[in-house]
Design a protein around this motif. Structure first.
Motif, PDB file in Angstrom:
ATOM      1  N   ARG A 167     -11.191   4.641  -8.858  1.00 23.61           N
ATOM      2  CA  ARG A 167     -12.155   4.190  -7.663  1.00 23.61           C
ATOM      3  C   ARG A 167     -13.236   3.150  -8.391  1.00 23.61           C
ATOM      4  O   ARG A 167     -13.560   2.277  -7.684  1.00 23.61           O
ATOM      5  N   ASN A 215      -5.999  -6.602   3.135  1.00 26.28           N
ATOM      6  CA  ASN A 215      -5.214  -6.199   4.316  1.00 26.28           C
ATOM      7  C   ASN A 215      -4.756  -7.784   4.558  1.00 26.28           C
ATOM      8  O   ASN A 215      -4.993  -8.703   4.300  1.00 26.28           O
ATOM      9  N   ALA A 258      -2.152  -4.354   1.979  1.00 32.57           N
ATOM     10  CA  ALA A 258      -1.768  -3.215   2.975  1.00 32.57           C
ATOM     11  C   ALA A 258      -0.587  -3.754   4.145  1.00 32.57           C
ATOM     12  O   ALA A 258      -0.644  -4.888   4.442  1.00 32.57           O
ATOM     13  N   ALA A 296       0.648  -1.145   0.032  1.00 28.39           N
ATOM     14  CA  ALA A 296      -0.050   0.181   0.015  1.00 28.39           C
ATOM     15  C   ALA A 296       1.038   1.277  -0.055  1.00 28.39           C
ATOM     16  O   ALA A 296       0.270   2.369  -0.557  1.00 28.39           O
ATOM     17  N   GLN A 330     -12.149  -0.606  -8.826  1.00 24.27           N
ATOM     18  CA  GLN A 330     -11.558  -1.326  -7.533  1.00 24.27           C
ATOM     19  C   GLN A 330     -12.674  -2.536  -7.355  1.00 24.27           C
ATOM     20  O   GLN A 330     -13.619  -2.357  -7.211  1.00 24.27           O
ATOM     21  N   ARG A 365      -2.557   2.456   4.987  1.00 25.05           N
ATOM     22  CA  ARG A 365      -3.581   2.292   4.714  1.00 25.05           C
ATOM     23  C   ARG A 365      -4.452   3.550   4.210  1.00 25.05           C
ATOM     24  O   ARG A 365      -5.169   3.573   3.061  1.00 25.05           O
ATOM     25  N   ILE A 366      -4.530   4.601   5.100  1.00 28.14           N
ATOM     26  CA  ILE A 366      -5.116   5.682   4.749  1.00 28.14           C
ATOM     27  C   ILE A 366      -4.578   6.525   3.706  1.00 28.14           C
ATOM     28  O   ILE A 366      -5.266   6.862   2.705  1.00 28.14           O
ATOM     29  N   ARG A 382      -5.491   4.538   0.363  1.00 27.67           N
ATOM     30  CA  ARG A 382      -6.917   4.792   0.066  1.00 27.67           C
ATOM     31  C   ARG A 382      -7.237   6.066  -0.627  1.00 27.67           C
ATOM     32  O   ARG A 382      -8.214   6.598  -1.378  1.00 27.67           O
ATOM     33  N   PHE A 393      -7.640  -3.996  -3.199  1.00 27.79           N
ATOM     34  CA  PHE A 393      -7.086  -3.671  -2.107  1.00 27.79           C
ATOM     35  C   PHE A 393      -7.283  -4.585  -1.026  1.00 27.79           C
ATOM     36  O   PHE A 393      -8.318  -4.798  -0.647  1.00 27.79           O
ATOM     37  N   ALA A 426      -5.901   5.830  -6.322  1.00 23.73           N
ATOM     38  CA  ALA A 426      -7.104   5.414  -5.931  1.00 23.73           C
ATOM     39  C   ALA A 426      -8.356   6.062  -6.283  1.00 23.73           C
ATOM     40  O   ALA A 426      -9.387   5.537  -6.445  1.00 23.73           O
ATOM     41  N   ARG A 427      -8.342   7.469  -6.216  1.00 24.70           N
ATOM     42  CA  ARG A 427      -9.402   8.264  -6.500  1.00 24.70           C
ATOM     43  C   ARG A 427      -9.706   8.226  -8.056  1.00 24.70           C
ATOM     44  O   ARG A 427     -10.846   8.113  -8.429  1.00 24.70           O
TER      45      ARG A 427
END
Length: 200
Positions: A157, A181, A139, A114, A160, A144-145, A148, A179, A153-154
């Motif tokens: 989107r 974890n 991740a 990530a 995904q 993570r934040i 994302r 994505f 990612a935007r």
């Protein structure tokens, strides 16, 4: 050239984990095992790069990094390769184009932590990468934040796949990314070098 390259047959799904692996460590191993389990991959190739264009300081010698990687990552479906040095590429987009030409019918999936997704838009021809192959993102601690909320990612989107459908990634048509974890392992190559745990 093909005789010295890893084997894959048409129809197989091969995950590609690229990097300097300076040094390879248990975090790379955990990421690889998670990718094999979750993304519907037949095999994973580690692409131990000649050098990372985004890093100012050069890595340890390629042979040293290959030896370390082979020692730490032992799995029947994982192959450690210096394929970029053999085919003469340094940028991921060019590597993927050459691999797709060399292995017609093989479905490649680009794998990354990530932390790399967070700065993926800085990679050369990064949008070409997204259009060429599905991308599996795993991740790691603290990323993570930022991952994302990243530019990639935007923009992608709508492409995904939800984590529950991660096993479909290898057969998805790009652009597609997922994505997931995994159990956290905060080992990093940078920290190992700083601690002197990796002697060049």
């Amino acid at each position: 050239m093909r005789a010295s390259l890893p084997y894959a047959r048409a129809g197989q799904v091969v995950g590609l984990l690229g990097g300097s692996f300076d040094p390879a460590h248990s975090g790379h191993v955990d990421l690889t095992r998670a990718a094999l389990r979750r993304f519907g991959l037949d095999r994973v190739w580690w692409l131990v790069s000649p050098g990372n264009p985004l890093k100012v300081d050069g890595p340890a010698p390629l042979a040293t990094r290959m030896e370390r990687a082979c020692a730490i990552m032992q799995h029947p479906r994982v192959e450690i390769t210096d394929i970029e040095a053999r085919i003469g590429t340094r940028y991921t987009a060019r590597t993927l184009a050459r691999l797709q030409a060399l292995y017609p019918g093989v479905r490649f999936v680009w794998l990354m932590g990530a932390d790399n997704l967070a700065q993926f838009h800085r990679w050369g021809d990064w949008e070409d990468i997204m259009q060429r192959v599905p991308v599996g993102v795993i991740a790691r601690p603290g990323d993570r934040i930022s991952a994302r909320m990243s530019r990639t990612a935007r923009i992608y989107r709508a492409q995904q796949l939800p984590g529950r459908d991660s096993a479909l990634l290898g057969r998805a048509d790009p652009p597609a990314w997922c994505f997931i974890n995994m159990p956290m392992n905060d080992v990093s190559s940078t920290q190992m070098r700083a601690d002197g745990a990796w002697q060049r």
